[in-house]
Design an enzyme around this catalytic site. Sequence first.
Site, PDB file in Angstrom:
ATOM      1  N   GLU A 246       0.869  -1.185   0.000  1.00  0.00           N
ATOM      2  CA  GLU A 246       0.000   0.000   0.000  1.00  0.00           C
ATOM      3  C   GLU A 246       0.896   1.222   0.000  1.00  0.00           C
ATOM      4  O   GLU A 246       1.724   1.373   0.901  1.00  0.00           O
ATOM      5  CB  GLU A 246      -0.888   0.019   1.245  1.00  0.00           C
ATOM      6  CG  GLU A 246      -2.007  -1.005   1.248  1.00  0.00           C
ATOM      7  CD  GLU A 246      -3.040  -0.779   0.166  1.00  0.00           C
ATOM      8  OE1 GLU A 246      -3.080   0.334  -0.421  1.00  0.00           O
ATOM      9  OE2 GLU A 246      -3.787  -1.721  -0.118  1.00  0.00           O
ATOM     10  N   CYS A 280      -2.302   8.570   3.628  1.00  0.00           N
ATOM     11  CA  CYS A 280      -2.234   8.233   2.198  1.00  0.00           C
ATOM     12  C   CYS A 280      -3.591   8.458   1.537  1.00  0.00           C
ATOM     13  O   CYS A 280      -3.670   8.546   0.319  1.00  0.00           O
ATOM     14  CB  CYS A 280      -1.733   6.812   1.999  1.00  0.00           C
ATOM     15  SG  CYS A 280      -2.545   5.634   3.054  1.00  0.00           S
TER      16      CYS A 280
END
Length: 476
Positions: A246, A280
């Site tokens: 990720e 993020c």
Amino acid sequence: MLHQNLVGGEWVAGRSVRQNINPSDVRDVVGEYAQADEAQTDQAIAAAREAFKTWSVSSVQQRADILDRAGTAILARKDELGQLLAREEGKTLPEATGEAMRAGQIFKFFAGEAVRIQGEKLASVRPGVEVEITREPVGVVAVITPWNFPIAIPAWKIAPALAYGNTVVFKPADLVPGCAWALVKTLVEAGLPNGVVNLVMGRGSVVGERILASPQIDAVTFTGSVATGRALAVKAVQSGKKVQVEMGGKNPLVVLDDTDMPTAIGAAVNGAFFSTGQRCTASSRLIVTERIHDAFVGALLERLRTLKVDHALKAGTDIGPVVDQTQLEQDQRYIDVARGEGGKIHGGERLNRETEGFYLAPALVTETRNTMRINREEVFGPVASVIRVKNYDEALAVANDTEFGLSAGVCTTSLKYASHFKRHSQAGMVMVNLPTAGVDYHVPFGGRKGSSYGSREQGRYAAEFFTTVKTAYIQA
Ligand code: ADP
């Protein structure tokens, strides 16, 4: 107190020690933490490999009980863990306490998942034969985590790893060993057998590289920066490891003419600037249709002026400090880049507070185009830009015109546009009238395009990564 690494159930000193510094007050040392070298990393991997023999065939009840006890303990200590988290990472105390709670809820969720591991049974196409599909643990899983969610991200990787019968070598980010250590200690106290989770605090270039090079590691789950994630994925694939990565985002929040303005402002402020923009899933590109552009920017700037940037533990702080000097310099560099590209900067000044810390006023960059670097690259700080577009069609095109695809949002009162955006957004997660950041713990998390590689995290979809499938043919 020196916080040690955990190898095969023993707390062991590292080869060196690292100080954990509070970004709200650089004179405050949160604690001293061991740093592993290659040899200690090898020992941790060997311990995990040994423990796998028994943990992989342990009863699901045993796993459920341990995960449940760990979840209960984390929830009971949420205030203390929240304090530690806010102190070492710099997000505000309410945000940090919320994150600690979420970690507890994740352990509770995967306690339940442990007893719900499913398979399938089918008739074979051959007479007298039956086919059975079962899920088995992958093996020794390396968990490599970033600094921005010091307890939630380790929880959402370690809890499913354990629920499905894997053993773990856990390497937290250098900047936030405190929550990692506290989490591992909680697992030990919850009755986790020796070697099932091993903690190797240390440098990515030392511990991380050793993990990637080891043939004894079966899978790697990573969250972190784009550059590190991409290089790591290549190494993992080359050495035949299962990998889940990720990475970053450049998440769009589309605001349409027909939006409810307070909803849009709330989503933008929260998504772009809370947690100091260090998520993020942060809303870093605010894509606004031209009819409401000026009203939106005006209302947003007014709201930003009311936000208090201060010590993460102070009551009333809305935005804590940036995590460290390096990140602060990166944020300031991007503000300069945006200015150089013709963007108009509002805010973004370095701030002084009672304690010496990495304080930065939230920065909004207006008059930007989607081709500018500020709209292509992840800043990872309290910096967002506004892109003016003509209409919904252009907004959708701009939203999707990025190498990333983690989260995307739209603020609108139109069912037609909301439904269309939900269907045509190229992101792994879509938010309607909500910030792009802020997700539930029981459903899949992850992105498309350059944001993620491998299968989804969290919820029951986590089984995809943390198990491997076996197909058995049985003739009675
Ligand atoms: P950030 O520091 O912004 O969280 P990084 O991608 O640099 O993002 O780090 C994420 C995690 O990856 C951290 O635990 C870091 O120590 C680790 N890491 C850094 N470099 C490597 C590497 N070469 N191999 C494996 N892990 C690494």
